[in-house]
Design a protein around this motif. Structure first.
Motif, mmCIF file in Angstrom:
data_model
loop_
_atom_site.group_PDB
_atom_site.id
_atom_site.type_symbol
_atom_site.label_atom_id
_atom_site.label_comp_id
_atom_site.label_asym_id
_atom_site.label_seq_id
_atom_site.Cartn_x
_atom_site.Cartn_y
_atom_site.Cartn_z
ATOM 1 N N UNK A 37 5.546 133.895 45.589
ATOM 2 C CA UNK A 37 5.678 134.860 44.503
ATOM 3 C C UNK A 37 7.141 135.039 44.106
ATOM 4 N N UNK A 38 8.022 135.157 45.099
ATOM 5 C CA UNK A 38 9.452 135.322 44.811
ATOM 6 C C UNK A 38 10.005 134.106 44.063
ATOM 7 N N UNK A 39 9.553 132.918 44.428
ATOM 8 C CA UNK A 39 10.018 131.715 43.743
ATOM 9 C C UNK A 39 9.671 131.764 42.257
ATOM 10 N N UNK A 40 8.510 132.307 41.943
ATOM 11 C CA UNK A 40 8.114 132.427 40.533
ATOM 12 C C UNK A 40 8.884 133.540 39.834
ATOM 13 N N UNK A 41 9.000 134.683 40.465
ATOM 14 C CA UNK A 41 9.637 135.848 39.852
ATOM 15 C C UNK A 41 11.156 135.733 39.748
ATOM 16 N N UNK A 42 11.731 134.955 40.674
ATOM 17 C CA UNK A 42 13.196 134.906 40.765
ATOM 18 C C UNK A 42 13.772 133.590 40.263
ATOM 19 N N UNK A 43 12.999 132.879 39.440
ATOM 20 C CA UNK A 43 13.517 131.735 38.681
ATOM 21 C C UNK A 43 14.003 130.592 39.565
ATOM 22 N N UNK A 44 13.266 130.327 40.648
ATOM 23 C CA UNK A 44 13.680 129.256 41.550
ATOM 24 C C UNK A 44 13.605 127.887 40.895
ATOM 25 N N UNK A 45 12.606 127.663 40.064
ATOM 26 C CA UNK A 45 12.402 126.339 39.458
ATOM 27 C C UNK A 45 12.647 126.343 37.948
ATOM 28 N N UNK A 46 13.286 127.385 37.448
ATOM 29 C CA UNK A 46 13.554 127.472 36.012
ATOM 30 C C UNK A 46 15.002 127.892 35.780
ATOM 31 N N UNK A 47 15.447 127.731 34.570
ATOM 32 C CA UNK A 47 16.811 128.106 34.231
ATOM 33 C C UNK A 47 16.938 129.622 34.109
ATOM 34 N N UNK A 48 18.134 130.119 34.387
ATOM 35 C CA UNK A 48 18.391 131.545 34.208
ATOM 36 C C UNK A 48 19.225 131.784 32.951
ATOM 37 N N UNK A 49 19.514 130.722 32.233
ATOM 38 C CA UNK A 49 20.308 130.857 31.017
ATOM 39 C C UNK A 49 19.442 131.360 29.864
ATOM 40 N N UNK A 50 19.842 132.472 29.295
ATOM 41 C CA UNK A 50 19.183 133.013 28.112
ATOM 42 C C UNK A 50 20.181 132.868 26.971
ATOM 43 N N UNK A 51 19.917 131.929 26.079
ATOM 44 C CA UNK A 51 20.845 131.636 24.994
ATOM 45 C C UNK A 51 21.117 132.906 24.182
ATOM 46 N N UNK A 52 22.395 133.233 24.060
ATOM 47 C CA UNK A 52 22.806 134.371 23.258
ATOM 48 C C UNK A 52 22.746 135.710 23.977
ATOM 49 N N UNK A 53 22.366 135.734 25.256
ATOM 50 C CA UNK A 53 22.285 136.994 25.986
ATOM 51 C C UNK A 53 22.855 136.820 27.391
ATOM 52 N N UNK A 54 24.170 136.944 27.487
ATOM 53 C CA UNK A 54 24.828 136.732 28.772
ATOM 54 C C UNK A 54 24.437 137.797 29.798
ATOM 55 N N UNK A 59 21.646 138.961 34.871
ATOM 56 C CA UNK A 59 20.603 139.695 35.579
ATOM 57 C C UNK A 59 19.647 138.723 36.276
ATOM 58 N N UNK A 60 19.200 137.720 35.542
ATOM 59 C CA UNK A 60 18.267 136.751 36.099
ATOM 60 C C UNK A 60 18.921 135.928 37.206
ATOM 61 N N UNK A 61 20.195 135.602 37.049
ATOM 62 C CA UNK A 61 20.898 134.838 38.077
ATOM 63 C C UNK A 61 21.076 135.685 39.337
ATOM 64 N N UNK A 62 21.231 136.995 39.165
ATOM 65 C CA UNK A 62 21.287 137.890 40.320
ATOM 66 C C UNK A 62 19.988 137.870 41.103
ATOM 67 N N UNK A 63 18.873 137.881 40.394
ATOM 68 C CA UNK A 63 17.577 137.777 41.060
ATOM 69 C C UNK A 63 17.485 136.456 41.828
ATOM 70 N N UNK A 64 17.898 135.405 41.174
ATOM 71 C CA UNK A 64 17.816 134.071 41.780
ATOM 72 C C UNK A 64 18.709 133.971 43.016
ATOM 73 N N UNK A 65 19.867 134.610 42.968
ATOM 74 C CA UNK A 65 20.789 134.524 44.100
ATOM 75 C C UNK A 65 20.203 135.164 45.354
#
Length: 82
Positions: A37-54, A59-65
């Motif tokens: 569940x954490x792998x899905x919620x915390x962007x383990x297999x997806x990008x955390x880059x949100x174009x135009x919203x640093x 925030x998403x990279x913090x979850x992933x970390x």
């Protein structure tokens, strides 16, 4: 110098104990389910880059970390050396 070495040894014991606890928790069926569940919620297999919203990207990279930290705690020392 003796106190610094003692603190270093105490910290190493503390970390070793934490790693043991992480292994205990995440090697159960429930722990494996939570990890999935954490792998899905915390962007383990997806990008955390949100174009135009640093801010959202950060925030998403913090979850992933946090997820990456948990996975590092679960990693065997032998695997790190390879």
């Amino acid at each position: 110098m003796g106190q610094a070495k003692d603190k270093e040894k105490d910290f190493a014991k503390y970390v070793a104990g934490l790693k043991k606890n992480y292994h205990y928790i995440f090697n159960t069926d429930e722990g494996k389910s939570v990890m999935s569940d954490l792998e899905k919620r915390c962007h383990h297999h997806t990008t955390t880059n949100v174009k135009g919203d640093s801010h959202e990207s950060a925030y998403m990279e913090g979850q992933r970390s946090i997820l990456l930290f948990i996975k590092a705690m679960l990693q065997n020392e032998n695997k790190k050396d390879k």
